[in-house]
Scaffold this active site. Structure first.
Site, PDB file in Angstrom:
ATOM      1  N   HIS A  44      -0.998  10.841  -2.791  1.00 25.57           N
ATOM      2  CA  HIS A  44      -2.331  10.569  -2.274  1.00 25.57           C
ATOM      3  C   HIS A  44      -3.118  11.846  -2.014  1.00 25.57           C
ATOM      4  O   HIS A  44      -4.248  12.000  -2.473  1.00 25.57           O
ATOM      5  CB  HIS A  44      -2.243   9.748  -0.984  1.00 25.57           C
ATOM      6  CG  HIS A  44      -3.583   9.484  -0.360  1.00 25.57           C
ATOM      7  ND1 HIS A  44      -4.166  10.340   0.551  1.00 25.57           N
ATOM      8  CD2 HIS A  44      -4.467   8.467  -0.530  1.00 25.57           C
ATOM      9  CE1 HIS A  44      -5.340   9.876   0.915  1.00 25.57           C
ATOM     10  NE2 HIS A  44      -5.549   8.736   0.276  1.00 25.57           N
ATOM     11  N   HIS A  49       0.833  -1.203   0.000  1.00 24.14           N
ATOM     12  CA  HIS A  49       0.000   0.000   0.000  1.00 24.14           C
ATOM     13  C   HIS A  49       0.865   1.248   0.000  1.00 24.14           C
ATOM     14  O   HIS A  49       1.617   1.500   0.939  1.00 24.14           O
ATOM     15  CB  HIS A  49      -0.893  -0.021   1.244  1.00 24.14           C
ATOM     16  CG  HIS A  49      -1.865   1.102   1.327  1.00 24.14           C
ATOM     17  ND1 HIS A  49      -1.883   2.003   2.372  1.00 24.14           N
ATOM     18  CD2 HIS A  49      -2.865   1.470   0.495  1.00 24.14           C
ATOM     19  CE1 HIS A  49      -2.853   2.865   2.197  1.00 24.14           C
ATOM     20  NE2 HIS A  49      -3.461   2.571   1.064  1.00 24.14           N
TER      21      HIS A  49
END
Length: 274
Positions: free
Chosen positions: A62, A20
């Site tokens: 992100h 991740h």
């Protein structure tokens, strides 16, 4: 159908181990250091995020703002790549461009979450320019954005299931309804040896949502009958990883790649790159 779709992106001998943001619990997220860390561990799958600069360069980032992950400030979308390239992330390196990752890590497979509408065009262009269509799986929390990406590639790039499609699948599994009722339109699954699927190849979900279990035995079974691999995010606890693997999930997304590798090794299911 008893097995997930045999798409190029999914071909791997065992459960997929997806780092991740490159393994953000063990290295600065979406950084070159994270890439090198996961590669050193033998990870082949990199879960990441994509946003675009003001001049249309795809950056693995992100947040909309640069403040948390770099020494820069403000929205990435208001900066040119030349400006961003002078910044340093938490590892001390410049933020990563997608084009560089695709070029420098040719064996890497990327699960890319398109975080904004403006990144769709640049994302499609950079994947196409790199000839990386078989190496990526595209995802988004926006159903409309996901439809745009599927259409741009003519359905020839792997994607995850959209948010509304996923919700219907979760509800269908909870109600134990027949597979054909899980969607308004059935998935188009290719014949063996045929072209890549024109729709989703995976459903990517958290173990629970709002305190309600999502990944259950009926959910996994229904997804598999519909030709979908099941990837679960973001799981960092070894006990939880083991429970999910016992349920038959096809991949785990984790911030702790060392932990996931140890779990898979103990089960005899760790398959490093050839």
């Amino acid at each position: 159908m008893d097995e997930p779709v045999d798409a190029p992106y999914l071909t791997w001998p065992g459960p997929l181990a997806l780092a991740h943001r490159g393994g953000g619990g063990e290295a600065p997220e979406n950084s070159r250091a994270a890439l090198e860390h996961m590669a050193a561990l033998g990870f082949r799958y990199f879960e990441t995020d994509a946003r675009a600069t003001a001049d249309g360069v795809v950056v693995l980032q992100h947040d909309a703002d640069l403040d948390r992950t770099t020494d820069g400030t403000g929205p990435l979308a208001r900066r040119t790549w030349a400006e961003v390239a002078r910044m340093r992330d938490r590892s001390g390196s410049a933020p990563l461009r997608l084009r560089d990752v695709l070029a420098e890590y040719p064996e890497l497979r990327l699960n890319i979450d398109a975080k904004e509408d403006t990144v769709v065009g640049p994302l499609v262009r950079e994947i196409t320019d790199a000839g990386a269509e078989d190496r990526v799986c595209l995802a988004s929390f926006s159903d409309a954005r996901l439809r745009r990406m599927r259409a741009a590639f003519g359905g020839q790039v792997a994607t995850s299931l959209g948010q509304r499609e996923t919700a219907r699948l979760v509800l269908a599994a909870a109600a134990r309804v027949p597979p054909g009722a899980a969607r308004r339109r059935p998935l188009r699954v290719p014949a063996p040896g045929g072209p890549p699927p024109r729709r989703a190849v995976a459903v990517q979900v958290p173990p629970r949502h709002g305190g309600i279990p999502v990944v259950t035995a009926p959910f996994v079974a229904l997804a598999h009958r519909l030709g979908l691999a099941v990837h679960v995010w973001t799981v960092d606890d070894a006990t939880a990883m083991t429970r999910l693997l016992d349920l038959g999930v096809d991949g785990i997304v984790t911030d702790r790649p060392r932990v996931l590798r140890a779990v898979l090794e103990a089960r005899g299911e760790w398959y490093p790159p050839l």
